[in-house]
Scaffold this motif. Structure first.
Motif, PDB file in Angstrom:
ATOM      1  N   HIS A   1       0.352 -43.219 -28.612  1.00 46.30           N
ATOM      2  CA  HIS A   1       0.667 -44.702 -29.015  1.00 46.30           C
ATOM      3  C   HIS A   1       0.703 -46.244 -28.202  1.00 46.30           C
ATOM      4  CE1 HIS A   1       3.740 -46.708 -31.275  1.00 46.30           C
ATOM      5  NE2 HIS A   1       2.381 -47.143 -31.689  1.00 46.30           N
ATOM      6  N   GLY A   2      -0.348 -45.317 -27.550  1.00 44.43           N
ATOM      7  CA  GLY A   2      -0.075 -46.551 -25.846  1.00 44.43           C
ATOM      8  C   GLY A   2       0.875 -46.469 -24.847  1.00 44.43           C
ATOM      9  N   SER A   3       1.318 -47.284 -24.365  1.00 41.67           N
ATOM     10  CA  SER A   3       2.644 -47.427 -23.426  1.00 41.67           C
ATOM     11  C   SER A   3       3.523 -49.084 -23.923  1.00 41.67           C
ATOM     12  CB  SER A   3       1.067 -48.050 -22.314  1.00 41.67           C
ATOM     13  OG  SER A   3       0.568 -49.599 -22.473  1.00 41.67           O
ATOM     14  N   LEU A   4       4.538 -48.894 -23.026  1.00 40.29           N
ATOM     15  CA  LEU A   4       5.632 -50.200 -22.368  1.00 40.29           C
ATOM     16  C   LEU A   4       5.792 -49.811 -20.942  1.00 40.29           C
ATOM     17  CD1 LEU A   4       7.676 -50.759 -24.870  1.00 40.29           C
ATOM     18  CD2 LEU A   4       9.053 -49.226 -24.289  1.00 40.29           C
ATOM     19  N   THR A   5       5.643 -51.291 -21.553  1.00 40.49           N
ATOM     20  CA  THR A   5       5.692 -51.823 -19.607  1.00 40.49           C
ATOM     21  C   THR A   5       6.988 -52.874 -19.569  1.00 40.49           C
ATOM     22  OG1 THR A   5       4.241 -53.224 -19.710  1.00 40.49           O
ATOM     23  CG2 THR A   5       3.880 -51.016 -18.551  1.00 40.49           C
ATOM     24  N   LEU A   6       7.948 -53.147 -18.987  1.00 40.18           N
ATOM     25  CA  LEU A   6       8.811 -53.470 -18.592  1.00 40.18           C
ATOM     26  C   LEU A   6       9.066 -54.630 -17.674  1.00 40.18           C
ATOM     27  CD1 LEU A   6      11.166 -50.458 -18.897  1.00 40.18           C
ATOM     28  CD2 LEU A   6       9.847 -51.647 -20.773  1.00 40.18           C
ATOM     29  N   GLY A   7       9.708 -56.272 -17.267  1.00 34.41           N
ATOM     30  CA  GLY A   7       9.612 -56.865 -16.663  1.00 34.41           C
ATOM     31  C   GLY A   7      10.728 -57.927 -16.779  1.00 34.41           C
ATOM     32  N   ARG A   8      10.540 -58.620 -15.150  1.00 32.40           N
ATOM     33  CA  ARG A   8      11.965 -59.427 -15.155  1.00 32.40           C
ATOM     34  C   ARG A   8      11.958 -60.831 -15.546  1.00 32.40           C
ATOM     35  NH1 ARG A   8      11.914 -58.171  -8.758  1.00 32.40           N
ATOM     36  NH2 ARG A   8       9.603 -58.041  -9.397  1.00 32.40           N
ATOM     37  N   ASP A   9      10.151 -60.880 -16.110  1.00 35.61           N
ATOM     38  CA  ASP A   9       9.527 -61.460 -16.897  1.00 35.61           C
ATOM     39  C   ASP A   9       8.006 -61.505 -17.584  1.00 35.61           C
ATOM     40  OD1 ASP A   9       7.715 -62.242 -15.323  1.00 35.61           O
ATOM     41  OD2 ASP A   9       8.710 -63.719 -13.620  1.00 35.61           O
ATOM     42  N   LEU A  10       7.425 -62.306 -18.392  1.00 32.82           N
ATOM     43  CA  LEU A  10       6.873 -61.741 -19.287  1.00 32.82           C
ATOM     44  C   LEU A  10       5.394 -61.207 -18.604  1.00 32.82           C
ATOM     45  CD1 LEU A  10       7.266 -64.528 -21.870  1.00 32.82           C
ATOM     46  CD2 LEU A  10       7.260 -61.733 -22.407  1.00 32.82           C
ATOM     47  N   ASN A  11       5.243 -62.515 -17.334  1.00 32.46           N
ATOM     48  CA  ASN A  11       4.646 -62.300 -16.480  1.00 32.46           C
ATOM     49  C   ASN A  11       3.995 -60.678 -16.071  1.00 32.46           C
ATOM     50  OD1 ASN A  11       1.783 -63.321 -15.272  1.00 32.46           O
ATOM     51  ND2 ASN A  11       2.760 -62.488 -13.563  1.00 32.46           N
ATOM     52  N   GLU A  12       5.598 -60.616 -15.691  1.00 31.35           N
ATOM     53  CA  GLU A  12       5.083 -59.255 -14.991  1.00 31.35           C
ATOM     54  C   GLU A  12       5.211 -58.070 -15.556  1.00 31.35           C
ATOM     55  OE1 GLU A  12       8.342 -57.152 -11.034  1.00 31.35           O
ATOM     56  OE2 GLU A  12       9.328 -57.662 -13.066  1.00 31.35           O
ATOM     57  N   ALA A  13       5.688 -57.783 -16.399  1.00 31.04           N
ATOM     58  CA  ALA A  13       5.507 -57.151 -17.448  1.00 31.04           C
ATOM     59  C   ALA A  13       4.131 -56.368 -17.739  1.00 31.04           C
ATOM     60  CB  ALA A  13       6.298 -57.035 -18.904  1.00 31.04           C
ATOM     61  N   CYS A  14       3.112 -57.814 -18.155  1.00 34.12           N
ATOM     62  CA  CYS A  14       1.674 -58.014 -18.670  1.00 34.12           C
ATOM     63  C   CYS A  14       0.852 -57.884 -16.838  1.00 34.12           C
ATOM     64  CB  CYS A  14       1.406 -59.066 -18.765  1.00 34.12           C
ATOM     65  SG  CYS A  14      -0.199 -58.993 -19.275  1.00 34.12           S
ATOM     66  N   GLN A  15       1.333 -58.219 -16.336  1.00 28.19           N
ATOM     67  CA  GLN A  15       0.805 -57.454 -14.732  1.00 28.19           C
ATOM     68  C   GLN A  15       0.970 -55.926 -14.324  1.00 28.19           C
ATOM     69  OE1 GLN A  15       1.877 -59.863 -11.288  1.00 28.19           O
ATOM     70  NE2 GLN A  15       0.349 -61.592 -11.512  1.00 28.19           N
ATOM     71  N   ARG A  16       1.954 -55.641 -15.047  1.00 23.89           N
ATOM     72  CA  ARG A  16       2.614 -54.004 -14.548  1.00 23.89           C
ATOM     73  C   ARG A  16       1.249 -52.953 -16.193  1.00 23.89           C
ATOM     74  NH1 ARG A  16       8.787 -54.500 -13.947  1.00 23.89           N
ATOM     75  NH2 ARG A  16       8.739 -54.410 -11.727  1.00 23.89           N
ATOM     76  N   LEU A  17       1.311 -53.842 -16.699  1.00 24.14           N
ATOM     77  CA  LEU A  17       0.083 -53.270 -17.870  1.00 24.14           C
ATOM     78  C   LEU A  17      -1.191 -52.582 -17.542  1.00 24.14           C
ATOM     79  CD1 LEU A  17      -0.998 -51.955 -20.450  1.00 24.14           C
ATOM     80  CD2 LEU A  17      -1.093 -53.664 -21.291  1.00 24.14           C
ATOM     81  N   GLU A  18      -1.778 -54.625 -16.931  1.00 25.37           N
ATOM     82  CA  GLU A  18      -2.442 -54.153 -16.092  1.00 25.37           C
ATOM     83  C   GLU A  18      -2.916 -53.130 -15.147  1.00 25.37           C
ATOM     84  OE1 GLU A  18      -3.299 -59.538 -17.366  1.00 25.37           O
ATOM     85  OE2 GLU A  18      -2.871 -58.318 -15.199  1.00 25.37           O
ATOM     86  N   LYS A  19      -2.111 -53.539 -14.175  1.00 26.53           N
ATOM     87  CA  LYS A  19      -1.918 -52.496 -13.247  1.00 26.53           C
ATOM     88  C   LYS A  19      -2.112 -51.214 -13.175  1.00 26.53           C
ATOM     89  CE  LYS A  19       0.120 -51.872  -8.002  1.00 26.53           C
ATOM     90  NZ  LYS A  19      -1.084 -52.350  -8.128  1.00 26.53           N
ATOM     91  N   LEU A  20      -1.750 -50.414 -14.314  1.00 27.05           N
ATOM     92  CA  LEU A  20      -1.186 -49.327 -14.652  1.00 27.05           C
ATOM     93  C   LEU A  20      -3.042 -48.995 -15.657  1.00 27.05           C
ATOM     94  CD1 LEU A  20       1.565 -47.555 -14.377  1.00 27.05           C
ATOM     95  CD2 LEU A  20       0.929 -47.792 -16.647  1.00 27.05           C
ATOM     96  N   GLU A  21      -3.673 -49.959 -16.057  1.00 28.17           N
ATOM     97  CA  GLU A  21      -4.639 -49.324 -16.449  1.00 28.17           C
ATOM     98  C   GLU A  21      -5.577 -49.479 -15.352  1.00 28.17           C
ATOM     99  OE1 GLU A  21      -7.057 -49.208 -19.996  1.00 28.17           O
ATOM    100  OE2 GLU A  21      -5.542 -48.720 -20.058  1.00 28.17           O
ATOM    101  N   HIS A  22      -5.798 -50.416 -14.407  1.00 28.17           N
ATOM    102  CA  HIS A  22      -7.077 -50.191 -14.127  1.00 28.17           C
ATOM    103  C   HIS A  22      -6.975 -49.332 -12.496  1.00 28.17           C
ATOM    104  CE1 HIS A  22      -8.083 -51.302  -9.696  1.00 28.17           C
ATOM    105  NE2 HIS A  22      -9.465 -52.057 -10.370  1.00 28.17           N
ATOM    106  N   ALA A  23      -4.960 -48.390 -12.818  1.00 29.64           N
ATOM    107  CA  ALA A  23      -5.009 -46.779 -12.368  1.00 29.64           C
ATOM    108  C   ALA A  23      -5.662 -45.648 -12.292  1.00 29.64           C
ATOM    109  CB  ALA A  23      -4.214 -47.084 -11.605  1.00 29.64           C
ATOM    110  N   ALA A  24      -5.536 -45.957 -13.847  1.00 31.51           N
ATOM    111  CA  ALA A  24      -6.029 -44.736 -15.203  1.00 31.51           C
ATOM    112  C   ALA A  24      -7.153 -44.664 -14.635  1.00 31.51           C
ATOM    113  CB  ALA A  24      -5.588 -45.637 -16.531  1.00 31.51           C
ATOM    114  N   HIS A  25      -8.251 -45.922 -15.472  1.00 32.76           N
ATOM    115  CA  HIS A  25      -9.449 -46.002 -15.179  1.00 32.76           C
ATOM    116  C   HIS A  25      -9.860 -45.023 -13.425  1.00 32.76           C
ATOM    117  CE1 HIS A  25      -9.948 -48.834 -17.706  1.00 32.76           C
ATOM    118  NE2 HIS A  25     -11.550 -48.558 -17.741  1.00 32.76           N
TER     119      HIS A  25
END
Length: 213
Positions: A159-183
């Protein structure tokens, strides 16, 4: 206060478009929210494609999930967002997406080895996988609850992922970093035909000292 809410609406829509452009959600998949005040949050509506939303399409809800402003129903996964904000006062934004590689890891039953990549370990620490729960039900927050404390990211089985942040940009960047690492982890697995080895315990200790020092 209204000026700040308007800014957050535009920020949240920017994240939705970013998720779609990067292939991290498709059509109406996923949901995004952020705190909009002490007792309220903005969240994406149910059943709407993320890339087609406008700032006024977002719903303002209270911490019980009741709609304060906007048309339509909040995301069907609102319980998950409400739980995060209840348990984690430090979190200001939540992104739930369906990133293909991270989701594939959970389908294959492969743990996400954040301890194999130094920059990922320093950024996230352990990244747990919550057991499968029926989407849009109370099972989802129940499956997340044991993993919330101290986590910046949680994978949801099938069912995907959940990323949390101190703001919207951080929560989104964490997802991008995680998906890049998965590759990266996937390619290493293909090359070596085995799971990437974690860093040695002493190496992780050094990284933790840098992170907290």
């Amino acid at each position: 206060m209204m000026k700040e809410e308007n800014r957050l609406r535009y920020d949240l829509i920017a994240v939705c478009k970013r998720l779609e452009e990067k292939g991290l959600v498709a059509a109406a998949d996923g949901n995004v929210s952020c705190r909009a005040g002490k007792n309220s949050l903005l969240i994406t509506p149910s059943g709407r494609a993320k890339g087609e939303l406008s700032p006024l399409d977002l719903l303002l809800v209270n911490l019980e999930g009741e709609v304060l402003a906007g048309q339509g129903r909040p995301s069907s996964e609102i319980r998950m967002h409400l739980l995060v904000y209840e348990k984690r006062p430090d979190v200001m934004a939540v992104v739930h997406a369906h990133p293909p590689m991270l989701t594939a890891f959970t389908l294959a039953g492969i743990p996400f080895r954040s301890d194999a990549l130094p920059e990922v370990w320093m950024h996230f620490g352990p990244v747990p996988t919550a057991p499968y729960a029926t989407p849009s039900t109370r099972e989802v927050p129940d499956s997340l609850a044991p993993h919330l404390e101290g986590s910046h990211a949680i994978l949801l089985e099938r069912h995907g992922s959940l990323t949390l942040g101190r703001d919207l940009n951080e929560a989104c960047q964490r997802l991008e970093k995680l998906e890049h690492a998965a590759h990266t982890l996937y390619y290493a697995h293909l090359m070596n035909r085995s799971a990437p080895e974690p860093l040695a315990p002493e190496a992780l200790i050094k990284l933790n000292k840098i992170k907290h020092g």
